[in-house]
Write a protein that holds these residues in place. Sequence first.
Motif, PDB file in Angstrom:
ATOM      1  N   ARG A  35      23.127 -72.624 -27.310  1.00  0.00           N
ATOM      2  CA  ARG A  35      23.252 -71.847 -28.548  1.00  0.00           C
ATOM      3  C   ARG A  35      22.363 -72.390 -29.664  1.00  0.00           C
ATOM      4  NH1 ARG A  35      29.437 -70.850 -29.607  1.00  0.00           N
ATOM      5  NH2 ARG A  35      28.575 -69.493 -31.223  1.00  0.00           N
ATOM      6  N   LEU A  36      22.019 -73.652 -29.590  1.00  0.00           N
ATOM      7  CA  LEU A  36      21.208 -74.291 -30.627  1.00  0.00           C
ATOM      8  C   LEU A  36      19.734 -74.416 -30.229  1.00  0.00           C
ATOM      9  CD1 LEU A  36      21.668 -75.576 -33.403  1.00  0.00           C
ATOM     10  CD2 LEU A  36      22.110 -77.738 -32.249  1.00  0.00           C
ATOM     11  N   ALA A  37      19.421 -74.110 -28.981  1.00  0.00           N
ATOM     12  CA  ALA A  37      18.087 -74.368 -28.418  1.00  0.00           C
ATOM     13  C   ALA A  37      16.944 -73.787 -29.234  1.00  0.00           C
ATOM     14  CB  ALA A  37      18.016 -73.866 -26.978  1.00  0.00           C
TER      15      ALA A  37
ATOM     16  N   ILE B  28      16.240 -85.729 -35.529  1.00  0.00           N
ATOM     17  CA  ILE B  28      17.560 -85.212 -35.161  1.00  0.00           C
ATOM     18  C   ILE B  28      18.082 -85.968 -33.953  1.00  0.00           C
ATOM     19  CG2 ILE B  28      18.836 -83.206 -34.289  1.00  0.00           C
ATOM     20  CD1 ILE B  28      16.758 -81.421 -35.694  1.00  0.00           C
ATOM     21  N   PHE B  29      19.372 -86.326 -34.022  1.00  0.00           N
ATOM     22  CA  PHE B  29      20.099 -86.820 -32.864  1.00  0.00           C
ATOM     23  C   PHE B  29      21.158 -85.783 -32.558  1.00  0.00           C
ATOM     24  CE2 PHE B  29      23.676 -89.065 -30.896  1.00  0.00           C
ATOM     25  CZ  PHE B  29      23.026 -89.661 -29.826  1.00  0.00           C
ATOM     26  N   VAL B  30      21.230 -85.340 -31.303  1.00  0.00           N
ATOM     27  CA  VAL B  30      22.198 -84.307 -30.942  1.00  0.00           C
ATOM     28  C   VAL B  30      22.924 -84.695 -29.660  1.00  0.00           C
ATOM     29  CG1 VAL B  30      20.468 -82.882 -29.746  1.00  0.00           C
ATOM     30  CG2 VAL B  30      22.554 -81.814 -30.599  1.00  0.00           C
ATOM     31  N   PHE B  31      24.245 -84.512 -29.693  1.00  0.00           N
ATOM     32  CA  PHE B  31      25.096 -84.796 -28.548  1.00  0.00           C
ATOM     33  C   PHE B  31      26.094 -83.641 -28.451  1.00  0.00           C
ATOM     34  CE2 PHE B  31      28.193 -88.265 -26.743  1.00  0.00           C
ATOM     35  CZ  PHE B  31      28.267 -87.586 -25.555  1.00  0.00           C
ATOM     36  N   LEU B  32      25.689 -82.584 -27.766  1.00  0.00           N
ATOM     37  CA  LEU B  32      26.523 -81.404 -27.566  1.00  0.00           C
ATOM     38  C   LEU B  32      26.580 -81.074 -26.082  1.00  0.00           C
ATOM     39  CD1 LEU B  32      25.096 -79.095 -30.395  1.00  0.00           C
ATOM     40  CD2 LEU B  32      27.117 -80.559 -30.516  1.00  0.00           C
ATOM     41  N   VAL B  33      27.603 -80.328 -25.685  1.00  0.00           N
ATOM     42  CA  VAL B  33      27.724 -79.904 -24.293  1.00  0.00           C
ATOM     43  C   VAL B  33      26.666 -78.828 -24.005  1.00  0.00           C
ATOM     44  CG1 VAL B  33      30.175 -80.496 -24.126  1.00  0.00           C
ATOM     45  CG2 VAL B  33      29.513 -78.190 -24.860  1.00  0.00           C
ATOM     46  N   PRO B  34      26.389 -78.530 -22.720  1.00  0.00           N
ATOM     47  CA  PRO B  34      25.325 -77.573 -22.391  1.00  0.00           C
ATOM     48  C   PRO B  34      25.432 -76.227 -23.106  1.00  0.00           C
ATOM     49  CG  PRO B  34      25.938 -78.762 -20.431  1.00  0.00           C
ATOM     50  CD  PRO B  34      26.920 -79.174 -21.503  1.00  0.00           C
TER      51      PRO B  34
ATOM     52  N   ARG C  62       9.640 -87.984 -23.026  1.00  0.00           N
ATOM     53  CA  ARG C  62      10.047 -89.031 -22.090  1.00  0.00           C
ATOM     54  C   ARG C  62      11.540 -88.919 -21.856  1.00  0.00           C
ATOM     55  NH1 ARG C  62      10.354 -93.820 -26.266  1.00  0.00           N
ATOM     56  NH2 ARG C  62      12.160 -94.908 -25.443  1.00  0.00           N
ATOM     57  N   LYS C  63      12.004 -89.619 -20.844  1.00  0.00           N
ATOM     58  CA  LYS C  63      13.409 -89.600 -20.463  1.00  0.00           C
ATOM     59  C   LYS C  63      13.782 -91.024 -20.060  1.00  0.00           C
ATOM     60  CE  LYS C  63      14.444 -87.579 -16.505  1.00  0.00           C
ATOM     61  NZ  LYS C  63      14.778 -86.602 -15.465  1.00  0.00           N
ATOM     62  N   GLU C  64      14.918 -91.491 -20.542  1.00  0.00           N
ATOM     63  CA  GLU C  64      15.424 -92.817 -20.178  1.00  0.00           C
ATOM     64  C   GLU C  64      16.830 -92.660 -19.625  1.00  0.00           C
ATOM     65  OE1 GLU C  64      13.801 -95.734 -20.454  1.00  0.00           O
ATOM     66  OE2 GLU C  64      12.076 -95.049 -21.607  1.00  0.00           O
ATOM     67  N   VAL C  65      17.216 -93.575 -18.758  1.00  0.00           N
ATOM     68  CA  VAL C  65      18.579 -93.594 -18.241  1.00  0.00           C
ATOM     69  C   VAL C  65      19.179 -94.938 -18.591  1.00  0.00           C
ATOM     70  CG1 VAL C  65      20.040 -93.430 -16.193  1.00  0.00           C
ATOM     71  CG2 VAL C  65      17.993 -92.003 -16.382  1.00  0.00           C
ATOM     72  N   PHE C  66      20.309 -94.908 -19.266  1.00  0.00           N
ATOM     73  CA  PHE C  66      21.021 -96.122 -19.672  1.00  0.00           C
ATOM     74  C   PHE C  66      22.426 -96.054 -19.088  1.00  0.00           C
ATOM     75  CE2 PHE C  66      23.801 -98.474 -22.544  1.00  0.00           C
ATOM     76  CZ  PHE C  66      23.146 -99.686 -22.620  1.00  0.00           C
ATOM     77  N   LYS C  67      22.730 -96.958 -18.169  1.00  0.00           N
ATOM     78  CA  LYS C  67      24.036 -97.013 -17.500  1.00  0.00           C
ATOM     79  C   LYS C  67      24.449 -95.649 -16.967  1.00  0.00           C
ATOM     80  CE  LYS C  67      25.737-101.069 -19.878  1.00  0.00           C
ATOM     81  NZ  LYS C  67      26.809-101.697 -20.618  1.00  0.00           N
ATOM     82  N   GLY C  68      23.501 -94.962 -16.334  1.00  0.00           N
ATOM     83  CA  GLY C  68      23.784 -93.681 -15.709  1.00  0.00           C
ATOM     84  C   GLY C  68      23.757 -92.481 -16.643  1.00  0.00           C
ATOM     85  N   VAL C  69      23.474 -92.715 -17.929  1.00  0.00           N
ATOM     86  CA  VAL C  69      23.440 -91.638 -18.919  1.00  0.00           C
ATOM     87  C   VAL C  69      22.004 -91.365 -19.312  1.00  0.00           C
ATOM     88  CG1 VAL C  69      24.158 -90.970 -21.232  1.00  0.00           C
ATOM     89  CG2 VAL C  69      25.739 -92.249 -19.780  1.00  0.00           C
ATOM     90  N   THR C  70      21.611 -90.095 -19.311  1.00  0.00           N
ATOM     91  CA  THR C  70      20.230 -89.725 -19.627  1.00  0.00           C
ATOM     92  C   THR C  70      20.053 -89.476 -21.120  1.00  0.00           C
ATOM     93  OG1 THR C  70      20.067 -88.707 -17.449  1.00  0.00           O
ATOM     94  CG2 THR C  70      18.349 -88.156 -19.035  1.00  0.00           C
ATOM     95  N   ILE C  71      18.939 -89.964 -21.631  1.00  0.00           N
ATOM     96  CA  ILE C  71      18.549 -89.787 -23.032  1.00  0.00           C
ATOM     97  C   ILE C  71      17.212 -89.065 -23.001  1.00  0.00           C
ATOM     98  CG2 ILE C  71      18.079 -90.960 -25.220  1.00  0.00           C
ATOM     99  CD1 ILE C  71      19.511 -93.439 -23.665  1.00  0.00           C
ATOM    100  N   TYR C  72      17.157 -87.895 -23.655  1.00  0.00           N
ATOM    101  CA  TYR C  72      15.946 -87.072 -23.665  1.00  0.00           C
ATOM    102  C   TYR C  72      15.234 -87.203 -25.008  1.00  0.00           C
ATOM    103  CZ  TYR C  72      18.147 -84.917 -19.610  1.00  0.00           C
ATOM    104  OH  TYR C  72      18.737 -84.704 -18.382  1.00  0.00           O
ATOM    105  N   PHE C  73      13.938 -87.448 -24.961  1.00  0.00           N
ATOM    106  CA  PHE C  73      13.110 -87.616 -26.161  1.00  0.00           C
ATOM    107  C   PHE C  73      12.177 -86.425 -26.287  1.00  0.00           C
ATOM    108  CE2 PHE C  73      14.410 -91.670 -24.623  1.00  0.00           C
ATOM    109  CZ  PHE C  73      14.540 -92.505 -25.720  1.00  0.00           C
ATOM    110  N   TYR C  74      12.136 -85.822 -27.469  1.00  0.00           N
ATOM    111  CA  TYR C  74      11.261 -84.669 -27.728  1.00  0.00           C
ATOM    112  C   TYR C  74      10.388 -84.952 -28.935  1.00  0.00           C
ATOM    113  CZ  TYR C  74      14.817 -82.438 -24.823  1.00  0.00           C
ATOM    114  OH  TYR C  74      15.684 -82.114 -23.812  1.00  0.00           O
TER     115      TYR C  74
ATOM    116  N   LYS D  92      20.102 -81.977 -21.751  1.00  0.00           N
ATOM    117  CA  LYS D  92      18.748 -81.552 -22.112  1.00  0.00           C
ATOM    118  C   LYS D  92      18.798 -80.299 -22.994  1.00  0.00           C
ATOM    119  CE  LYS D  92      14.355 -80.761 -19.901  1.00  0.00           C
ATOM    120  NZ  LYS D  92      13.605 -80.621 -18.696  1.00  0.00           N
ATOM    121  N   VAL D  93      17.803 -80.178 -23.862  1.00  0.00           N
ATOM    122  CA  VAL D  93      17.663 -78.967 -24.675  1.00  0.00           C
ATOM    123  C   VAL D  93      16.882 -77.939 -23.859  1.00  0.00           C
ATOM    124  CG1 VAL D  93      16.759 -77.979 -26.812  1.00  0.00           C
ATOM    125  CG2 VAL D  93      17.653 -80.317 -26.813  1.00  0.00           C
ATOM    126  N   PRO D  94      17.481 -76.788 -23.571  1.00  0.00           N
ATOM    127  CA  PRO D  94      16.770 -75.766 -22.785  1.00  0.00           C
ATOM    128  C   PRO D  94      15.494 -75.304 -23.486  1.00  0.00           C
ATOM    129  CG  PRO D  94      19.105 -75.209 -23.047  1.00  0.00           C
ATOM    130  CD  PRO D  94      18.821 -76.374 -23.937  1.00  0.00           C
ATOM    131  N   GLY D  95      14.436 -75.149 -22.692  1.00  0.00           N
ATOM    132  CA  GLY D  95      13.187 -74.611 -23.211  1.00  0.00           C
ATOM    133  C   GLY D  95      12.279 -75.612 -23.898  1.00  0.00           C
TER     134      GLY D  95
END
Length: 194
Positions: free
Chosen positions: A153-155, A142-148, A182-194, A174-177
């Motif tokens: 609501r999807l967590a 899954i790739f997800v790009f939603l606001v907090p 790992r976590k990467e930062v690309f041009k100031g944007v965080t990408i979270y891996f689960y 980040k997905v709560p819970g």
Amino acid sequence: MINFEVLSTTGDVKEQLFCGDKLAPFNTTSDCVIQEYVLPYLSPNSQLDAKQEYVFMDLGCGDGRVMEQFAVRNPQSKCIGVEYDFLVVQRAKKRLEHTFGTTISVTTDTNEIKTENGTVLFHGDVLSPGILELIEKNAAAIFVFLVPEGMNRLAETLQTAVHRGCKLISYIFKVPGLETKRKEVFKGVTIYFY
């Protein structure tokens, strides 16, 4: 949350589709992020059983660019894009049809998704029961790009999917819970891996 309405070219409210709130505005994901992080992490590994269906879901798929690149790299996979905004769904459909030279299905019925092969777009709410079931039971990646608020609501559904072995990337938020692998930062944007 973001109130959803379709505006005419004059700026007047033309019609409302799926009356309610959106879980994210339309923003594109950088092609560099897709190529360097999303595809290497979410693509099936070479040891995947050929009989096993690999289902990739893009939640908040926008113009379809993540789906497009995933499907090109992994043609054997089933790709499902979920998008609430009708006009953006049409952009994704056009993009995917241009890339693949074939008609791409757009549906509002989650039962149709289960019978489709290849790439399909779902026009509707990511929180609809059929989509939540697909996430929990069928998604391999899954790739997800939603606001907090959307993530909140999807967590629980995403947690269920990850705990059964689904790979997940959350872009910017980040997905709560869930504990990140790992976590990467690309041009100031965080990408979270689960």
